[in-house]
Design an enzyme around this catalytic site. Structure first.
Site, PDB file in Angstrom:
ATOM      1  N   CYS A   1     -11.384  29.261  83.698  1.00  0.00           N
ATOM      2  CA  CYS A   1     -10.858  28.230  85.016  1.00  0.00           C
ATOM      3  C   CYS A   1     -10.655  26.843  84.511  1.00  0.00           C
ATOM      4  CB  CYS A   1     -12.144  28.139  85.941  1.00  0.00           C
ATOM      5  SG  CYS A   1     -13.730  28.248  85.034  1.00  0.00           S
TER       6      CYS A   1
ATOM      7  N   HIS B   1     -13.366  21.867  88.887  1.00  0.00           N
ATOM      8  CA  HIS B   1     -13.647  21.285  87.744  1.00  0.00           C
ATOM      9  C   HIS B   1     -12.557  20.080  87.662  1.00  0.00           C
ATOM     10  CE1 HIS B   1     -15.786  24.669  86.447  1.00  0.00           C
ATOM     11  NE2 HIS B   1     -14.863  25.331  85.719  1.00  0.00           N
TER      12      HIS B   1
END
Lengths: 354, 354
Positions: free
Chosen positions: B133, B258
């Site tokens: 990710c 993120h």
């Protein structure tokens, strides 16, 4: 030596966020001061604050409060320093200024005692500047590495605490955290945190449950003032006008203590173990670097302490001249009040011949 | 085309954090699937979940659930994928795996459709891997810049969300935030946050009111597994085995999405305006970059959306070949479920001849 033989200190901005930490620092460090005068805006005058275990009445800022003062520390906004530090200097005090007003003035030294203490003597304007808190969170460690390996490049990403925006920043973060604390659905849909946090305070976006890639004011080419300070102040403190510096400054929901991820490149090959040993023996630096044992510095674990904490020391896999590190420093202590106190103590030695 | 002419999909790990987002994505994207089978561990078997507006009963993971399946997505831990993706492939399904089990296998392509969609065809083991990710939060934008300028170096600092550690990470962050929310003295003394937050959950230090410079497991030379993934996966996806990459991965108290600060260096001189224009027209990228108007991506503002958001685009002051950027990507969507769905859709075209 009795107190009357020691130099007189004035603390301007004694009632602010940094000033409050300053009184604590002056009360706990070895005392080098005779009289300590506390000075603030007229609306705080008459307040009684404790320093060195004694109550002292706050005086309103005026030219005559500097009469007989040897060293005057300024923990006030840029525009107040700009006017009043020169007035203090005219009245014979050495002004140690924690604002951004004079940092890049070629006639004002920018001092971190562990790195360039001797610069305090070169002060044609009678003013010495204290660096920005973000620069201070890494520069003691970078100075130690530079002396050994010769620094050429810095890439810096910051994780900056709310208190860098003063007491309003701290209050805003606490307010926002309280507002997002009980709704466990928050943080999964765009804007739901923004709708929940209420007032943004001094930040341009929600800080609770978020990170905000902005600190300071807008400068040329999309840079923030904070990012340019990291570059320009690092160059000046290290005496490296050609140092290449790239910084991205990001605010995180931490009350106090700035953290930085730094990619540093040197003239010569580096070794992580040697760098760790070197940093561990550098004044003002503590190494905490054993990730297998869960040891690395975090803001919550080191806030309220004096050193620059360094961990995650790695040599870059693809460049034998580069180190990657993670650093933490209390932005109100070493990042502001402590470094100012240390500069003032260096100057105090001129008066006591210590 | 009727559903019976469309390929059959299996979603393994349908009840997990990523699986839940996957069902949402399958329900909202243009449908390319006939039957969708939901698969999970025996203890979740029999549950009924909604996908494409229909209730589907979850089946227990077993070799025969893959019979007749054309594409099998795996949103499960590494050790489960390691065993079961090859079983799905043996039974004739193309396995699209979101774990770390096969990413660096030279016989398994690592695919981001906007960057290297054609690689899906090179799958001697019948397995295609979905990147980590953190890598996915920047790689679509980096791919677009690489095609124009030729990427040589990346320095990456991450601001990673709690949900990267799964549902336990999300729950731990909410628990900790609730515990620190009402005591306004917290965050100014070393360890007071640690004493207040209670259980650390999957994190090695408190995450509420803190940042933690660690994600993943310890690898050689002090690197975390997450940092090595950013390096090795970026090289593989971009087809640049000599790319120099330095990453420092840091967890922040954000639920999902993120963020990354990236310093990217290229073969040729770059220009911030040209890079902004190029990124704005790149598929899967949205540019939000007007800091004077308070515009830059933040996790809380973009969570739940599909694109990679890019802002703070600056040319490095001291290096005309480098750009500094700040990127945000939803780690459960593009960082996991969405990219897996996109890979599966590329493969689905083989079955429908689209």
């Amino acid at each position: 030596m009795s107190r009357s033989d020691l130099p007189t200190l004035a603390v301007v901005g004694a009632t602010g966020a940094v000033g409050t930490v300053m009184l604590d620092i002056l009360s706990t460090r070895e005392n080098v001061w005779g009289e300590i005068r506390l000075v603030a805006s007229p609306r705080s005058a008459g307040k009684r604050l404790t320093v060195r275990g004694e109550e002292v009445e706050v005086q309103a800022l005026a030219p005559e409060v500097f009469d007989g003062v040897d060293v005057a520390m300024f923990d006030v906004p840029d525009d107040v320093s700009k006017v009043w530090a020169p007035i203090a200097a005219e009245r014979g005090a050495v002004a140690v200024d924690n604002s951004g007003a004079f940092r890049m003035d070629p006639d004002v030294p920018l001092v971190v005692p562990e790195v360039n203490a001797a610069e305090t003597a070169n002060r044609p304007r009678g003013i010495i500047s204290n660096p920005n808190c973000t620069t201070l969170s890494m520069i003691v460690a970078m100075g130690a590495l530079h002396r050994a390996y010769g620094l050429t490049d810095l890439v810096v990403s910051s994780y900056q605490a709310a208190s860098g925006a003063g007491q309003e920043g701290i209050d805003t973060l606490h307010d926002q955290v309280e507002k997002v604390a009980t709704d466990r659905t928050l943080g999964s849909r765009a804007g739901d945190v923004r709708a929940a946090v209420g007032e943004l305070g001094p930040f341009p976006a929600p800080l609770a449950m978020n990170v905000v890639p902005w600190a300071g004011s807008l400068k040329d080419d999309g840079y923030s003032s904070e990012e340019l300070k990291v570059r320009n102040e690092s160059r000046k403190i290290l005496g490296l006008p050609g140092l290449r510096v790239s910084a991205t400054c990001v605010r995180v929901p931490v009350v106090t203590t700035h953290a930085l991820a730094v990619h540093a490149t040197f003239d010569t090959e580096v070794d992580a173990d040697a760098a760790r040993t070197l940093l561990a023996s550098a004044p003002g630096v503590v190494v905490l670097d054993d990730p297998g044992a869960g040891e690395f510095p975090t803001p919550a674990d080191v806030v309220g302490t004096d050193p620059t904490w360094v961990g995650r020391i790695r040599r870059s896999i693809d460049d034998q001249k580069s180190l990657d590190l993670f650093l933490c420093g209390d932005n109100l202590r070493k990042g502001a009040a402590l470094n100012t106190a240390q500069i003032a103590e260096v100057v105090a030695q001129e008066f006591t011949g210590a």
